[in-house]
Design a protein around this motif. Structure first.
Motif, PDB file in Angstrom:
ATOM      1  N   GLY A  69      14.236  -6.953  -7.251  1.00  0.00           N
ATOM      2  CA  GLY A  69      13.563  -5.750  -6.777  1.00  0.00           C
ATOM      3  C   GLY A  69      12.060  -5.785  -6.847  1.00  0.00           C
ATOM      4  N   THR A  70      11.469  -6.946  -7.115  1.00  0.00           N
ATOM      5  CA  THR A  70      10.011  -7.027  -7.200  1.00  0.00           C
ATOM      6  C   THR A  70       9.371  -7.357  -5.854  1.00  0.00           C
TER       7      THR A  70
ATOM      8  N   ARG B  71       7.320  -7.573 -12.875  1.00  0.00           N
ATOM      9  CA  ARG B  71       8.094  -6.333 -12.750  1.00  0.00           C
ATOM     10  C   ARG B  71       7.152  -5.200 -12.357  1.00  0.00           C
TER      11      ARG B  71
ATOM     12  N   ASP C  94      12.615  -1.998 -10.508  1.00  0.00           N
ATOM     13  CA  ASP C  94      13.352  -2.495  -9.342  1.00  0.00           C
ATOM     14  C   ASP C  94      13.141  -1.532  -8.177  1.00  0.00           C
TER      15      ASP C  94
END
Length: 425
Positions: A50-51, A150, A193
């Motif tokens: 999800g980055t 992140r 995410d």
């Protein structure tokens, strides 16, 4: 009606629309400079889910107007890569975005390598795995490695608000009202995410009926239901797992009880009692050692109690042990001394055992001089007498370097230093 998922629709169209990863794409940073110079090099993008790895890859290609082929190293066959290379030959260049690049098998790898060498193919591999652990050196050496971090809560909030306002790809035409509490929950519970946050938002908008004013109002309770408490994710087999274990042990070593309890909580949430037990016990002996000799046995006892209790009660003895380990004095002198001795042995510095220390429990040993001049320490005051124990070649070697950490090691240091003084008289 928009058929594709919101997270797919909201992917950046160029480098300027990328959210986060400022260390790579901000003005003056390495990838920004590549785009500015119109010289995109092969690269591996790695980081947590999800980055935006794939999104960034596509945005970079679009920024330079380069043709793109997106494949998966696992599901797409070598034939698909052959087609991509033929397309590259026709167009003169091609960006190959390869998801799960760490799963690239040898046959596909051998096929791609010469085309990477000739720059016919610009590879952008995407993976959640650490490339130094998981990607073949032949591929790795031909690519720049870029780690994606992140995303922060603010990054995710920016993406959510952009999706709500975007009339073409988002919900800008649906009059969506998002409360501040709901926005914060989406961003916080996604745990960095962005895909998870946008999926949650899409579910919230599609499942919430319009109010009397014809607006879709997303409240905190709606956000909580749609995110399904996705506040914690932990892959026991992934790199993040070992990062948590490393931070756990280093926090104990650094005497930071709050950080150690935080990482312990992560491991408990993941249900990984085996890793907790191993790190606790090794830390008790490696980092505390003779500064608090009872820390080791008590850590073992806490682990045994936890194993017998099981979760959730297991957290209780674990917490007690962690607080003690953190706040105990620290010493690594014992195992460091052994490591120094091992280094000598491994480099051939061993030497002959002194004759008076050799086994004399057999007939004829005395004739060979075995054990003849041995002095039995208990026959002397304080059960100590000066005699040589190390081989001649290293008889003056000192492996143990005591410290004054804790009452126990301080007392041992005093005894050690007294013995050394007696030896030099």
């Amino acid at each position: 009606m928009k058929q594709k998922p919101l997270a797919f629709r909201m992917r950046p169209a160029n480098i300027d629309q990328i959210i986060g990863q400022e260390h790579l794409v901000a003005a003056g940073k390495i990838i920004y400079r590549m785009v500015e110079a119109n010289r995109l090099a092969s690269m591996i993008l790695f980081g947590p889910p999800g980055t935006g790895k794939t999104s960034m890859a596509q945005a970079l290609a679009k920024s330079l107007g380069m043709p793109v082929k997106k494949l998966n190293a696992v599901t797409d066959k070598k034939k698909e890569m052959e087609i991509a290379v033929e397309e590259a030959k026709m167009r003169g260049q091609l960006v190959l975005i390869l998801d799960e690049v760490h799963r690239l098998d040898k046959s596909k790898q051998d096929f791609l390598l010469p085309h990477l060498e000739s720059n016919l193919i610009t590879l952008i591999g995407c993976t959640t795995s650490n490339p130094y652990h998981s990607i073949n050196p032949a591929i790795r050496s031909r690519c720049h490695l870029f780690e994606l971090h992140r995303l922060t809560e603010e990054h995710v909030k920016t993406a959510i608000l952009r999706a709500i306002e975007d009339k073409e790809e988002g919900f800008g035409d649906q009059q969506v009202l998002l409360t501040d509490e709901a926005l914060t929950h989406f961003a916080r519970s996604a745990n960095g995410d962005m895909r998870a946050a946008l999926n949650g938002l899409e579910l919230a908008v599609s499942s919430t009926p319009k109010n009397n004013e014809g607006k879709v109002e997303i409240t905190l309770s709606v956000a909580e239901e749609c995110m399904q408490k996705k506040s914690f994710s932990h892959d026991k087999g992934g790199d993040a797992h070992y990062d948590v274990l490393s931070a756990f042990q280093k926090s104990i070593r650094g005497s930071d009880v709050d950080a150690a309890l935080h990482y312990l909580a992560r491991l408990i949430e993941a249900g990984d009692l085996d890793s907790i037990a191993r790190r606790m016990i090794v830390t008790a002996y490696e980092d505390i050692g003779v500064a608090n000799p009872q820390a080791g046995p008590r850590a073992v006892a806490a682990v045994q109690a936890a194993e017998r209790l099981g979760f959730p009660e297991a957290r209780i003895p674990l917490s007690v042990a962690i607080v003690e380990l953190c706040l105990s004095p620290k010493s690594n002198t014992a195992y460091k001394a052994l490591d120094a001795a091992l280094a000598d042995i491994q480099s051939g510095k061993s030497g002959e055992i002194p004759a008076h220390l050799k086994d004399s429990h057999y007939q004829g040993a005395g004739k060979l001089g075995r054990g003849v001049d041995y002095k039995y320490p208990h026959n002397y005051e304080n059960a100590w007498i000066d005699q040589q124990y190390l081989p001649d070649s290293i008889k003056n070697k000192h492996y143990y370097q005591p410290k004054s950490t804790g009452k126990f090691e301080t007392a041992m240091k005093q005894v050690y230093e007294k013995i050394q003084r007696e030896k030099t008289k």
